[in-house]
Motif scaffolding. Sequence first.
Motif, PDB file in Angstrom:
ATOM      1  N   LEU A 180      -6.345   2.533   5.505  1.00  0.00           N
ATOM      2  CA  LEU A 180      -6.631   1.973   4.175  1.00  0.00           C
ATOM      3  C   LEU A 180      -7.261   0.588   4.283  1.00  0.00           C
ATOM      4  O   LEU A 180      -8.177   0.258   3.525  1.00  0.00           O
ATOM      5  CB  LEU A 180      -5.353   1.935   3.329  1.00  0.00           C
ATOM      6  N   HIS A 181      -6.799  -0.210   5.234  1.00  0.00           N
ATOM      7  CA  HIS A 181      -7.353  -1.546   5.452  1.00  0.00           C
ATOM      8  C   HIS A 181      -8.830  -1.441   5.887  1.00  0.00           C
ATOM      9  O   HIS A 181      -9.690  -2.136   5.340  1.00  0.00           O
ATOM     10  CB  HIS A 181      -6.514  -2.271   6.514  1.00  0.00           C
ATOM     11  N   GLU A 182      -9.105  -0.559   6.849  1.00  0.00           N
ATOM     12  CA  GLU A 182     -10.482  -0.430   7.363  1.00  0.00           C
ATOM     13  C   GLU A 182     -11.393   0.203   6.319  1.00  0.00           C
ATOM     14  O   GLU A 182     -12.557  -0.175   6.188  1.00  0.00           O
ATOM     15  CB  GLU A 182     -10.500   0.396   8.664  1.00  0.00           C
ATOM     16  N   TYR A 183     -10.862   1.157   5.577  1.00  0.00           N
ATOM     17  CA  TYR A 183     -11.641   1.799   4.509  1.00  0.00           C
ATOM     18  C   TYR A 183     -12.065   0.761   3.471  1.00  0.00           C
ATOM     19  O   TYR A 183     -13.198   0.780   2.982  1.00  0.00           O
ATOM     20  CB  TYR A 183     -10.791   2.906   3.875  1.00  0.00           C
ATOM     21  N   ASP A 184     -11.183  -0.153   3.168  1.00  0.00           N
ATOM     22  CA  ASP A 184     -11.519  -1.263   2.261  1.00  0.00           C
ATOM     23  C   ASP A 184     -12.741  -2.038   2.765  1.00  0.00           C
ATOM     24  O   ASP A 184     -13.615  -2.404   1.980  1.00  0.00           O
ATOM     25  CB  ASP A 184     -10.339  -2.246   2.139  1.00  0.00           C
ATOM     26  N   HIS A 185     -12.791  -2.276   4.075  1.00  0.00           N
ATOM     27  CA  HIS A 185     -13.931  -3.020   4.642  1.00  0.00           C
ATOM     28  C   HIS A 185     -15.266  -2.326   4.332  1.00  0.00           C
ATOM     29  O   HIS A 185     -16.280  -2.996   4.166  1.00  0.00           O
ATOM     30  CB  HIS A 185     -13.802  -3.152   6.164  1.00  0.00           C
ATOM     31  N   ARG A 200       0.858  -1.196   0.000  1.00  0.00           N
ATOM     32  CA  ARG A 200       0.000   0.000   0.000  1.00  0.00           C
ATOM     33  C   ARG A 200       0.888   1.237   0.000  1.00  0.00           C
ATOM     34  O   ARG A 200       2.078   1.165   0.314  1.00  0.00           O
ATOM     35  CB  ARG A 200      -0.884   0.044   1.244  1.00  0.00           C
ATOM     36  N   LYS A 201       0.269   2.409  -0.312  1.00  0.00           N
ATOM     37  CA  LYS A 201       1.011   3.666  -0.226  1.00  0.00           C
ATOM     38  C   LYS A 201       1.307   3.972   1.252  1.00  0.00           C
ATOM     39  O   LYS A 201       0.558   3.571   2.147  1.00  0.00           O
ATOM     40  CB  LYS A 201       0.179   4.808  -0.828  1.00  0.00           C
ATOM     41  N   GLU A 202       2.389   4.724   1.488  1.00  0.00           N
ATOM     42  CA  GLU A 202       2.803   4.944   2.879  1.00  0.00           C
ATOM     43  C   GLU A 202       2.016   6.046   3.597  1.00  0.00           C
ATOM     44  O   GLU A 202       2.069   6.134   4.825  1.00  0.00           O
ATOM     45  CB  GLU A 202       4.302   5.270   2.949  1.00  0.00           C
ATOM     46  N   ALA A 203       1.280   6.864   2.820  1.00  0.00           N
ATOM     47  CA  ALA A 203       0.582   7.978   3.466  1.00  0.00           C
ATOM     48  C   ALA A 203      -0.784   8.206   2.828  1.00  0.00           C
ATOM     49  O   ALA A 203      -1.020   7.831   1.678  1.00  0.00           O
ATOM     50  CB  ALA A 203       1.420   9.253   3.375  1.00  0.00           C
ATOM     51  N   VAL A 204      -1.647   8.832   3.603  1.00  0.00           N
ATOM     52  CA  VAL A 204      -3.016   9.017   3.153  1.00  0.00           C
ATOM     53  C   VAL A 204      -3.569  10.345   3.672  1.00  0.00           C
ATOM     54  O   VAL A 204      -3.195  10.806   4.750  1.00  0.00           O
ATOM     55  CB  VAL A 204      -3.879   7.814   3.635  1.00  0.00           C
ATOM     56  N   ARG A 205      -4.403  10.953   2.836  1.00  0.00           N
ATOM     57  CA  ARG A 205      -5.124  12.151   3.292  1.00  0.00           C
ATOM     58  C   ARG A 205      -6.606  11.771   3.290  1.00  0.00           C
ATOM     59  O   ARG A 205      -7.104  11.208   2.311  1.00  0.00           O
ATOM     60  CB  ARG A 205      -4.855  13.323   2.345  1.00  0.00           C
ATOM     61  N   ILE A 206      -7.280  12.039   4.378  1.00  0.00           N
ATOM     62  CA  ILE A 206      -8.648  11.548   4.545  1.00  0.00           C
ATOM     63  C   ILE A 206      -9.560  12.641   5.084  1.00  0.00           C
ATOM     64  O   ILE A 206      -9.125  13.477   5.873  1.00  0.00           O
ATOM     65  CB  ILE A 206      -8.646  10.310   5.493  1.00  0.00           C
ATOM     66  N   ASP A 262      -8.081  -9.854  -0.946  1.00  0.00           N
ATOM     67  CA  ASP A 262      -8.453  -9.528  -2.336  1.00  0.00           C
ATOM     68  C   ASP A 262      -7.299  -8.812  -3.044  1.00  0.00           C
ATOM     69  O   ASP A 262      -7.281  -8.714  -4.267  1.00  0.00           O
ATOM     70  CB  ASP A 262      -9.686  -8.611  -2.366  1.00  0.00           C
ATOM     71  N   ARG A 263      -6.392  -8.259  -2.255  1.00  0.00           N
ATOM     72  CA  ARG A 263      -5.291  -7.487  -2.838  1.00  0.00           C
ATOM     73  C   ARG A 263      -4.049  -8.351  -3.107  1.00  0.00           C
ATOM     74  O   ARG A 263      -3.021  -7.848  -3.535  1.00  0.00           O
ATOM     75  CB  ARG A 263      -4.911  -6.315  -1.913  1.00  0.00           C
ATOM     76  N   LEU A 264      -4.154  -9.637  -2.828  1.00  0.00           N
ATOM     77  CA  LEU A 264      -3.021 -10.542  -3.085  1.00  0.00           C
ATOM     78  C   LEU A 264      -3.093 -11.027  -4.534  1.00  0.00           C
ATOM     79  O   LEU A 264      -4.142 -10.962  -5.173  1.00  0.00           O
ATOM     80  CB  LEU A 264      -3.082 -11.737  -2.133  1.00  0.00           C
ATOM     81  N   GLY A 265      -2.002 -11.550  -5.015  1.00  0.00           N
ATOM     82  CA  GLY A 265      -1.976 -12.092  -6.370  1.00  0.00           C
ATOM     83  C   GLY A 265      -2.827 -13.351  -6.471  1.00  0.00           C
ATOM     84  O   GLY A 265      -3.135 -13.982  -5.458  1.00  0.00           O
ATOM     85  N   PRO A 266      -3.209 -13.731  -7.703  1.00  0.00           N
ATOM     86  CA  PRO A 266      -4.091 -14.886  -7.903  1.00  0.00           C
ATOM     87  C   PRO A 266      -3.502 -16.191  -7.366  1.00  0.00           C
ATOM     88  O   PRO A 266      -4.232 -17.020  -6.801  1.00  0.00           O
ATOM     89  CB  PRO A 266      -4.267 -14.959  -9.427  1.00  0.00           C
ATOM     90  N   MET A 267      -2.189 -16.352  -7.460  1.00  0.00           N
ATOM     91  CA  MET A 267      -1.535 -17.567  -6.984  1.00  0.00           C
ATOM     92  C   MET A 267      -1.690 -17.695  -5.472  1.00  0.00           C
ATOM     93  O   MET A 267      -2.075 -18.732  -4.945  1.00  0.00           O
ATOM     94  CB  MET A 267      -0.045 -17.486  -7.336  1.00  0.00           C
ATOM     95  N   LYS A 268      -1.377 -16.587  -4.791  1.00  0.00           N
ATOM     96  CA  LYS A 268      -1.481 -16.547  -3.324  1.00  0.00           C
ATOM     97  C   LYS A 268      -2.925 -16.813  -2.885  1.00  0.00           C
ATOM     98  O   LYS A 268      -3.178 -17.546  -1.935  1.00  0.00           O
ATOM     99  CB  LYS A 268      -1.050 -15.149  -2.885  1.00  0.00           C
ATOM    100  N   ARG A 269      -3.855 -16.182  -3.604  1.00  0.00           N
ATOM    101  CA  ARG A 269      -5.278 -16.357  -3.235  1.00  0.00           C
ATOM    102  C   ARG A 269      -5.691 -17.813  -3.383  1.00  0.00           C
ATOM    103  O   ARG A 269      -6.440 -18.344  -2.574  1.00  0.00           O
ATOM    104  CB  ARG A 269      -6.173 -15.464  -4.096  1.00  0.00           C
ATOM    105  N   ARG A 270      -5.189 -18.443  -4.447  1.00  0.00           N
ATOM    106  CA  ARG A 270      -5.535 -19.853  -4.663  1.00  0.00           C
ATOM    107  C   ARG A 270      -4.996 -20.711  -3.519  1.00  0.00           C
ATOM    108  O   ARG A 270      -5.663 -21.595  -3.014  1.00  0.00           O
ATOM    109  CB  ARG A 270      -4.995 -20.335  -6.021  1.00  0.00           C
TER     110      ARG A 270
END
Length: 182
Positions: A135-140, A106-112, A148-156
């Motif tokens: 960012l994690h909670e905002y995703d929720h 993820r990006k290291e900084a956020v403006r909210i 959901d943000r992992l690659g397809p291999m990892k998700r599998r």
Amino acid sequence: MAVLYIRKYGDPVLRQKAARVEQFDDDLATLVEDMIETMQAAEGIGLAAPQVGVSKAVFVVDVGLLEKGAQPQAFINPEILEEFGEDVTMEEGCLSIPGIAEDVTRKEAVRIRYQDLQGHVHEGQYKDMFARVILHEYDHLNGIFFTDRLGPMKRRLLSKKLKAIAEQGRKELAERQLHGVG
Ligand code: ZN
């Protein structure tokens, strides 16, 4: 105040887009209090309302475990205005996905922009761990898990574990509803 049941991966409420909060009333204050208590009981550093079965745009963050003196903070109707800085990869976990931790970039900084319990609008800039939790909670609130943000291999590779967590969550919730709690 009450410790609420934390919904697990697979619960439909965690895939819904959370609704905006319109009423800044006692019910909202109670929800936030209960969420903070629930997060602290679970030794988490962030919790979103859908995780306690409430599809509302609210999350709480408490990085007090990591940053001395930090107080729990509620973000209501949050809007991410900007994500900036370096891409940082760090291991993340989630109270709704117990036992799984994976590297997420993820990006290291956020403006909210967000509202407080009185409905007042604030803008804040956060970085490092605080930004990551936001960012994690905002995703929720948008029905997104860190997995959901992992690659397809990892998700599998994780799919079996995720199914088991979903199954366990369904059982726990049914059990609680049978006994009139949660
Ligand atoms: Zn989470």
